[in-house]
Scaffold this motif. Structure first.
Motif, PDB file in Angstrom:
ATOM      1  N   MET A   1       0.842  -1.195   0.000  1.00  0.00           N
ATOM      2  CA  MET A   1       0.000   0.000   0.000  1.00  0.00           C
ATOM      3  C   MET A   1       0.884   1.255   0.000  1.00  0.00           C
ATOM      4  O   MET A   1       1.806   1.377   0.774  1.00  0.00           O
ATOM      5  CB  MET A   1      -0.864  -0.020   1.265  1.00  0.00           C
ATOM      6  CG  MET A   1      -1.720   1.214   1.430  1.00  0.00           C
ATOM      7  SD  MET A   1      -2.605   1.248   3.005  1.00  0.00           S
ATOM      8  CE  MET A   1      -1.265   1.331   4.171  1.00  0.00           C
ATOM      9  N   ASP A  61      18.742  -8.206   3.899  1.00  0.00           N
ATOM     10  CA  ASP A  61      19.050  -9.240   2.893  1.00  0.00           C
ATOM     11  C   ASP A  61      19.189  -8.652   1.491  1.00  0.00           C
ATOM     12  O   ASP A  61      19.862  -9.213   0.638  1.00  0.00           O
ATOM     13  CB  ASP A  61      17.958 -10.323   2.890  1.00  0.00           C
ATOM     14  CG  ASP A  61      16.562  -9.740   2.683  1.00  0.00           C
ATOM     15  OD1 ASP A  61      16.199  -8.803   3.416  1.00  0.00           O
ATOM     16  OD2 ASP A  61      15.839 -10.215   1.788  1.00  0.00           O
ATOM     17  N   LYS A 133       6.821  -2.851   8.167  1.00  0.00           N
ATOM     18  CA  LYS A 133       6.272  -2.789   9.528  1.00  0.00           C
ATOM     19  C   LYS A 133       5.373  -3.994   9.834  1.00  0.00           C
ATOM     20  O   LYS A 133       5.542  -4.643  10.865  1.00  0.00           O
ATOM     21  CB  LYS A 133       5.485  -1.473   9.718  1.00  0.00           C
ATOM     22  CG  LYS A 133       6.334  -0.226   9.566  1.00  0.00           C
ATOM     23  CD  LYS A 133       5.538   1.059   9.732  1.00  0.00           C
ATOM     24  CE  LYS A 133       4.513   1.276   8.664  1.00  0.00           C
ATOM     25  NZ  LYS A 133       5.066   1.438   7.308  1.00  0.00           N
ATOM     26  N   SER A 134       4.429  -4.258   8.929  1.00  0.00           N
ATOM     27  CA  SER A 134       3.498  -5.373   9.188  1.00  0.00           C
ATOM     28  C   SER A 134       4.238  -6.704   9.191  1.00  0.00           C
ATOM     29  O   SER A 134       3.942  -7.577  10.018  1.00  0.00           O
ATOM     30  CB  SER A 134       2.423  -5.430   8.115  1.00  0.00           C
ATOM     31  OG  SER A 134       1.808  -4.195   8.025  1.00  0.00           O
ATOM     32  N   THR A 135       5.182  -6.850   8.291  1.00  0.00           N
ATOM     33  CA  THR A 135       5.960  -8.100   8.237  1.00  0.00           C
ATOM     34  C   THR A 135       6.675  -8.318   9.562  1.00  0.00           C
ATOM     35  O   THR A 135       6.671  -9.421  10.110  1.00  0.00           O
ATOM     36  CB  THR A 135       6.999  -8.019   7.082  1.00  0.00           C
ATOM     37  OG1 THR A 135       6.320  -7.639   5.894  1.00  0.00           O
ATOM     38  CG2 THR A 135       7.708  -9.343   6.874  1.00  0.00           C
TER      39      THR A 135
HETATM   40  N1  GTP Z   1      13.431  -9.067   1.153  1.00  0.00           N
HETATM   41  C1  GTP Z   1      12.742  -8.588   2.195  1.00  0.00           C
HETATM   42  N2  GTP Z   1      11.476  -8.170   2.024  1.00  0.00           N
HETATM   43  C2  GTP Z   1      10.809  -7.687   3.078  1.00  0.00           C
HETATM   44  C3  GTP Z   1      11.402  -7.594   4.363  1.00  0.00           C
HETATM   45  N3  GTP Z   1      10.496  -7.053   5.211  1.00  0.00           N
HETATM   46  C4  GTP Z   1       9.396  -6.817   4.478  1.00  0.00           C
HETATM   47  N4  GTP Z   1       9.567  -7.192   3.192  1.00  0.00           N
HETATM   48  C5  GTP Z   1       8.621  -7.057   2.078  1.00  0.00           C
HETATM   49  O1  GTP Z   1       8.354  -5.675   1.899  1.00  0.00           O
HETATM   50  C6  GTP Z   1       7.015  -5.474   1.470  1.00  0.00           C
HETATM   51  C7  GTP Z   1       6.318  -4.469   2.378  1.00  0.00           C
HETATM   52  O2  GTP Z   1       6.199  -5.030   3.668  1.00  0.00           O
HETATM   53  P1  GTP Z   1       5.027  -4.607   4.688  1.00  0.00           P
HETATM   54  O3  GTP Z   1       5.260  -5.347   5.936  1.00  0.00           O
HETATM   55  O4  GTP Z   1       3.696  -4.700   4.028  1.00  0.00           O
HETATM   56  O5  GTP Z   1       5.380  -3.065   4.878  1.00  0.00           O
HETATM   57  P2  GTP Z   1       4.620  -1.974   5.758  1.00  0.00           P
HETATM   58  O6  GTP Z   1       5.666  -1.074   6.280  1.00  0.00           O
HETATM   59  O7  GTP Z   1       3.722  -2.626   6.744  1.00  0.00           O
HETATM   60  O8  GTP Z   1       3.784  -1.243   4.634  1.00  0.00           O
HETATM   61  P3  GTP Z   1       2.523  -0.220   4.741  1.00  0.00           P
HETATM   62  O9  GTP Z   1       1.353  -1.042   5.157  1.00  0.00           O
HETATM   63  O10 GTP Z   1       2.448   0.320   3.344  1.00  0.00           O
HETATM   64  O11 GTP Z   1       2.865   0.861   5.710  1.00  0.00           O
HETATM   65  C8  GTP Z   1       6.362  -6.858   1.455  1.00  0.00           C
HETATM   66  O12 GTP Z   1       6.391  -7.348   0.136  1.00  0.00           O
HETATM   67  C9  GTP Z   1       7.264  -7.680   2.382  1.00  0.00           C
HETATM   68  O13 GTP Z   1       7.260  -9.048   2.050  1.00  0.00           O
HETATM   69  C10 GTP Z   1      12.771  -8.039   4.520  1.00  0.00           C
HETATM   70  O14 GTP Z   1      13.387  -7.970   5.587  1.00  0.00           O
HETATM   71  N5  GTP Z   1      13.369  -8.518   3.402  1.00  0.00           N
END
Ligand code: GTP
Length: 287
Positions: A1, A61, A133-135
């Motif tokens: 998003m 990574d 963040k969500s991850t």
């Molecule tokens: N390679 C890799 N991808 C990651 C990592 N952490 C998150 N991602 C990827 O990054 C993308 C965004 O991750 P989210 O967790 O949705 O990010 P968010 O910060 O919650 O995003 P918003 O909801 O837009 O605020 C996803 O496709 C995850 O799979 C990481 O440590 N390594």
């Protein structure tokens, strides 16, 4: 998003983070290890004030390990604690609790001296969109989501996630806006997927990517696109890439739209190997 940020959204985001700061001991500031400076909120220091902070360089990574080390050393030299993590795989996460304990030692010692019963450290994650963040929350949560709505001063029920015995994390992160004013920052954010391509010209993004690779990782550029010697003219370089990878129009001419899209996609998708787009010297030069 990806959010379109307007002043009203920014004020609301700031208010929400400020409100939640009252509930926590420490902020986990999540940044993208490929662009640790450009992926910070420009007002973060002002927003979180003196609240202790742990910087988490996520997506380590996908970043250049040697440059991640430079960033960690830089933060340490500034008196900031930082850890490189990969929220996706869960790497580095065990260090979060120990680093938080270290940062909050004095506060918890003081509480203990006053006879306050020991409790878990309370934290929240803040960061710009798409930084992971969500991850990270999901990784840390496993299945330990606990509802504790009756904390003093909490009007809305807050969900706390138990991370082991010593840490509790707010289940909703603080989403803050990225920097907009600087064109180069915008290009880096687009290249790492933090802002939508449509907000910037794809050719500008691909041009930036190519120039960056040419300067920092020429061998990878050459290897990936079968280039013997990098030509001086950028059009020639695009011609070589487009031809090598078959990005052609029906009339067998190089299709620059397709070539630009291919380059951006590959830089983003790790096909070029781990990349870091900025080093601490870049921001030190600005200071
Ligand atoms: N390679 C890799 N991808 C990651 C990592 N952490 C998150 N991602 C990827 O990054 C993308 C965004 O991750 P989210 O967790 O949705 O990010 P968010 O910060 O919650 O995003 P918003 O909801 O837009 O605020 C996803 O496709 C995850 O799979 C990481 O440590 N390594």
């Amino acid at each position: 998003m990806t959010i379109q940020w307007f002043p009203g959204h920014m004020a609301k985001a700031r208010r929400e983070v400020t409100e939640k700061l009252k509930l926590i001991d420490i902020v986990f500031e999540l940044v993208d290890a490929r662009i640790p400076a450009s992926s910070r909120n420009p007002m973060i220091d002002e927003i979180i004030q003196h609240k202790p902070r742990l910087i988490l360089l996520n997506k380590a990574d996908m970043a250049d390990a040697a440059k991640t080390k430079q960033w960690l050393d830089y933060y340490a030299s500034q008196g900031n604690k930082a850890i490189a993590i990969n929220a996706h795989e869960g790497t580095g996460l065990t260090k979060i609790t120990s680093a938080s304990k270290e940062l909050l030692k004095e506060k918890f010692d003081r509480m203990k001296a006053k006879g306050i019963k020991p409790r878990a450290i309370r934290a929240m994650i803040v960061g710009i969109p798409n930084v992971g963040k969500s991850t990270l929350i999901n990784r840390l949560a496993k299945k330990n989501i606990a509802k504790t709505g009756n904390m003093p001063g909490v009007t809305k029920a807050q969900q706390w996630i138990k991370v082991g015995k010593e840490l509790e994390l707010l289940d909703t992160p603080g989403i803050l806006w990225p920097k907009f004013e600087d064109q180069e920052v915008g290009l880096k954010l687009a290249l790492t997927g933090a802002i939508k391509d449509t907000l910037l010209n794809l050719h500008d993004i691909s041009l930036y990517a190519i120039r960056f690779l040419e300067k920092q990782y020429p061998d990878r550029l050459q290897k990936r696109y079968g280039i013997n010697e990098i030509p001086e003219e950028i059009v020639e370089l695009f011609d070589q890439i487009g031809t090598f990878r078959g990005c052609l129009t029906s009339g067998a001419m190089v299709d620059y739209d397709k070539t630009a899209e291919l380059v951006v996609r590959e830089v983003r998708s790790e096909k070029m190997g781990p990349l870091t787009f900025e080093v601490p010297q870049d921001i030190q030069a600005e200071e």
